[in-house]
Write a protein that holds these residues in place. Sequence first.
Motif, PDB file in Angstrom:
ATOM      1  N   ASN A  44       0.861  -1.192   0.000  1.00  0.00           N
ATOM      2  CA  ASN A  44       0.000   0.000   0.000  1.00  0.00           C
ATOM      3  C   ASN A  44       0.893   1.236   0.000  1.00  0.00           C
ATOM      4  O   ASN A  44       2.111   1.143   0.225  1.00  0.00           O
ATOM      5  CB  ASN A  44      -0.923  -0.004   1.211  1.00  0.00           C
ATOM      6  CG  ASN A  44      -2.124   0.914   1.035  1.00  0.00           C
ATOM      7  OD1 ASN A  44      -2.307   1.520  -0.023  1.00  0.00           O
ATOM      8  ND2 ASN A  44      -2.953   1.024   2.057  1.00  0.00           N
ATOM      9  N   TYR A  55       0.993   5.617   0.968  1.00  0.00           N
ATOM     10  CA  TYR A  55       0.418   6.892   1.390  1.00  0.00           C
ATOM     11  C   TYR A  55       1.499   7.952   1.271  1.00  0.00           C
ATOM     12  O   TYR A  55       2.694   7.673   1.418  1.00  0.00           O
ATOM     13  CB  TYR A  55      -0.156   6.821   2.811  1.00  0.00           C
ATOM     14  CG  TYR A  55       0.860   6.588   3.909  1.00  0.00           C
ATOM     15  CD1 TYR A  55       1.468   7.663   4.561  1.00  0.00           C
ATOM     16  CD2 TYR A  55       1.205   5.296   4.311  1.00  0.00           C
ATOM     17  CE1 TYR A  55       2.394   7.459   5.571  1.00  0.00           C
ATOM     18  CE2 TYR A  55       2.124   5.077   5.319  1.00  0.00           C
ATOM     19  CZ  TYR A  55       2.709   6.170   5.949  1.00  0.00           C
ATOM     20  OH  TYR A  55       3.632   5.958   6.948  1.00  0.00           O
ATOM     21  N   THR A 114       2.404  12.550   0.868  1.00  0.00           N
ATOM     22  CA  THR A 114       2.068  13.969   0.877  1.00  0.00           C
ATOM     23  C   THR A 114       2.312  14.505  -0.521  1.00  0.00           C
ATOM     24  O   THR A 114       3.439  14.483  -1.011  1.00  0.00           O
ATOM     25  CB  THR A 114       2.932  14.736   1.890  1.00  0.00           C
ATOM     26  OG1 THR A 114       2.724  14.187   3.194  1.00  0.00           O
ATOM     27  CG2 THR A 114       2.572  16.219   1.891  1.00  0.00           C
ATOM     28  N   GLY A 128       6.575  10.063   0.373  1.00  0.00           N
ATOM     29  CA  GLY A 128       5.630   8.972   0.572  1.00  0.00           C
ATOM     30  C   GLY A 128       6.249   7.760   1.230  1.00  0.00           C
ATOM     31  O   GLY A 128       7.460   7.687   1.468  1.00  0.00           O
ATOM     32  N   VAL A 170      -4.398  -1.699   5.828  1.00  0.00           N
ATOM     33  CA  VAL A 170      -5.370  -0.658   6.138  1.00  0.00           C
ATOM     34  C   VAL A 170      -5.906  -0.966   7.529  1.00  0.00           C
ATOM     35  O   VAL A 170      -5.700  -2.067   8.061  1.00  0.00           O
ATOM     36  CB  VAL A 170      -6.533  -0.605   5.119  1.00  0.00           C
ATOM     37  CG1 VAL A 170      -6.037  -0.248   3.727  1.00  0.00           C
ATOM     38  CG2 VAL A 170      -7.294  -1.921   5.082  1.00  0.00           C
ATOM     39  N   ALA A 182      -3.048   2.936  -4.370  1.00  0.00           N
ATOM     40  CA  ALA A 182      -3.008   3.392  -2.983  1.00  0.00           C
ATOM     41  C   ALA A 182      -4.412   3.417  -2.404  1.00  0.00           C
ATOM     42  O   ALA A 182      -5.298   4.092  -2.942  1.00  0.00           O
ATOM     43  CB  ALA A 182      -2.386   4.788  -2.908  1.00  0.00           C
ATOM     44  N   GLN A 183      -4.621   2.677  -1.311  1.00  0.00           N
ATOM     45  CA  GLN A 183      -5.913   2.680  -0.636  1.00  0.00           C
ATOM     46  C   GLN A 183      -5.795   3.432   0.681  1.00  0.00           C
ATOM     47  O   GLN A 183      -4.834   3.255   1.430  1.00  0.00           O
ATOM     48  CB  GLN A 183      -6.390   1.254  -0.390  1.00  0.00           C
ATOM     49  CG  GLN A 183      -6.593   0.458  -1.667  1.00  0.00           C
ATOM     50  CD  GLN A 183      -7.776  -0.489  -1.586  1.00  0.00           C
ATOM     51  OE1 GLN A 183      -8.631  -0.376  -0.718  1.00  0.00           O
ATOM     52  NE2 GLN A 183      -7.829  -1.421  -2.512  1.00  0.00           N
ATOM     53  N   ASP A 184      -6.778   4.278   0.951  1.00  0.00           N
ATOM     54  CA  ASP A 184      -6.802   5.064   2.173  1.00  0.00           C
ATOM     55  C   ASP A 184      -6.744   4.129   3.383  1.00  0.00           C
ATOM     56  O   ASP A 184      -7.611   3.267   3.558  1.00  0.00           O
ATOM     57  CB  ASP A 184      -8.083   5.903   2.200  1.00  0.00           C
ATOM     58  CG  ASP A 184      -8.156   6.832   3.399  1.00  0.00           C
ATOM     59  OD1 ASP A 184      -7.236   6.815   4.241  1.00  0.00           O
ATOM     60  OD2 ASP A 184      -9.144   7.588   3.495  1.00  0.00           O
ATOM     61  N   GLN A 185      -5.725   4.299   4.222  1.00  0.00           N
ATOM     62  CA  GLN A 185      -5.575   3.426   5.391  1.00  0.00           C
ATOM     63  C   GLN A 185      -6.718   3.567   6.376  1.00  0.00           C
ATOM     64  O   GLN A 185      -7.048   2.624   7.096  1.00  0.00           O
ATOM     65  CB  GLN A 185      -4.262   3.744   6.112  1.00  0.00           C
ATOM     66  CG  GLN A 185      -3.025   3.287   5.375  1.00  0.00           C
ATOM     67  CD  GLN A 185      -1.788   3.586   6.202  1.00  0.00           C
ATOM     68  OE1 GLN A 185      -1.357   4.729   6.320  1.00  0.00           O
ATOM     69  NE2 GLN A 185      -1.228   2.551   6.786  1.00  0.00           N
ATOM     70  N   ASN A 206      -5.347   6.524  -6.567  1.00  0.00           N
ATOM     71  CA  ASN A 206      -5.769   6.617  -5.171  1.00  0.00           C
ATOM     72  C   ASN A 206      -7.216   6.150  -5.039  1.00  0.00           C
ATOM     73  O   ASN A 206      -8.090   6.569  -5.801  1.00  0.00           O
ATOM     74  CB  ASN A 206      -5.657   8.053  -4.665  1.00  0.00           C
ATOM     75  CG  ASN A 206      -4.255   8.613  -4.808  1.00  0.00           C
ATOM     76  OD1 ASN A 206      -3.860   9.018  -5.893  1.00  0.00           O
ATOM     77  ND2 ASN A 206      -3.512   8.645  -3.723  1.00  0.00           N
ATOM     78  N   THR A 214     -10.385   5.985  -2.330  1.00  0.00           N
ATOM     79  CA  THR A 214     -10.843   6.569  -1.071  1.00  0.00           C
ATOM     80  C   THR A 214     -12.315   6.237  -0.870  1.00  0.00           C
ATOM     81  O   THR A 214     -12.928   5.523  -1.676  1.00  0.00           O
ATOM     82  CB  THR A 214     -10.626   8.092  -1.071  1.00  0.00           C
ATOM     83  OG1 THR A 214     -10.948   8.627   0.219  1.00  0.00           O
ATOM     84  CG2 THR A 214     -11.466   8.766  -2.145  1.00  0.00           C
TER      85      THR A 214
END
Length: 378
Positions: A94, A96, A98, A107, A144, A247-250, A318, A320
Motif C-alpha cells: 500500500n 500513502y 504527501t 511517501g 489498512v 493506494a488505498q486510504d488506510q 488513489n 478513497t
Amino acid sequence: MQPPSGLGTQNFSGTYTSNPADFVNVSGSGVADFLMDQMNSSSLSTVAPFTDLRWYYAGFLQDDWKLTPRFTLNLGIRWEYSQPIRERNNQHANFYGTYAGMNQGTGTLLIPSSQSGYPFSAELTSALAADNINVQYTINNYLVNPKRYNFAPRVGFSYLVDPKTVLRGGFGMFYGGLENIGLGLNLAYNAPFFVNASFIPTPNQCYNLNGTVNCPTNGQTLETGFGTAATSNAALAAASGVSTIYAQDQNAKSSYNMAYNLSLQHSLSSTMSFTIGYQGNQSRHLRSSYNANTYAGYVPAGANGQLYQPFYDFSIVNVTSGGIARYDSLQAKIEKRYAGGLYFLGSYTFAHCLDVTIGQSSSSREIIRSRAEASCSS
C-alpha cells in the motif's frame, strides 16, 4: 486475478498522421499510424497469480412489540465486521504520501513484515529513492485499518388506520466492506510483487523546435515489440518507463446505505388493494478512485508533464471512501389477488437519483455501490 495488461497493449493514436501545421489537435488516423509502424504508447504487466481472502462476521437481534391492538413496532440491530482484503501470501503493498508541488512529494510504501526479504529491482529502488518514497514494513497484513464496530439499526412499524387502511414505515442501515473496484485497484498489483509497465514517449506530445514539428514515439515497433521485457519480470521492471502504484486510504470509512420507506395501503375490495408510498435511500462513503499525483499548474509546451508531478517516476491511483449517492421515489401499486380466474398487478414509479461516484465495474461486489447504482438505473 485479472492483470491490466497481461498480454500487452499497443496504442496507435493518429498523432503521426495529423496535420503538421496543427500539432495541438489530433486529426490523423490510428489505422494510418499502424500502417506506418508509428506507435504512440504501450503497456505490459506481469501475470503472477495471487489470492485475495477475508473473513466476514455478523450478528443480529430483532423483536416485535404490539403496543396497542392497532400499532406494532419492530426493532432490531445488526453488527457486521468485514475484514479488509488480504493477499494470502501477504504479497501486496500500500502507499500513502504527501502530494506537494512539483517533484516535492514524500511517501511511504507499506509492505507486510513477512515479506521483508522480497527482492527489489535496482530500477525500482532507484525510482523510490528519487521520488522520496521510503519502504516501511508493518505487522498489519491488511495494510489498512479494519473497522470492527459497525452497528446497523432497524426500525419498522405498522398502524391500522381503519379496518381497510394500514400505514407502514421502516428504516434500516446496511454496511459494506472495503472492496476492490474495477480491474486493477487491488493492492496485490503493486511493486515489487507485480510490475505494470507503461512505455510512453518523452515528451508525450508534439512540439515545435526551431520551426520543425517533432512528435516522439515510444521507441517500439511491431517488429521489436516489448523485447526481453516480455519474457522476464526482471527485464520488464528494468525496461518499464512508468510504474503504477495503487493506494488505498488506510483509514477509509465503511460504506453504508440508509434505506427508508413510508406507505399507505387501502383495500378497495376483498381481493383488490391500492398502495401508494415513498421509498428512498442515501449512500455514504462509497468507494471511488482519483489521481492525486497531478501538478496543479501549467506544463510548458514541449515539456514532459510526468516530470512535473509530485512523484514523477510513478502513476498513482488513489482509492478513497468519499463517494455519496441519494435515491428518492414515489411508488404506486394496484393489485388484484387471484379470484374468479383473474389476477392483475399494475405499478408506477417516479424516481430521482444523484451520485458523485462512478461504478468502476459492473461486476463490483460491493453491496452499497450496487444498491446506489440499482436505484439510479431504475
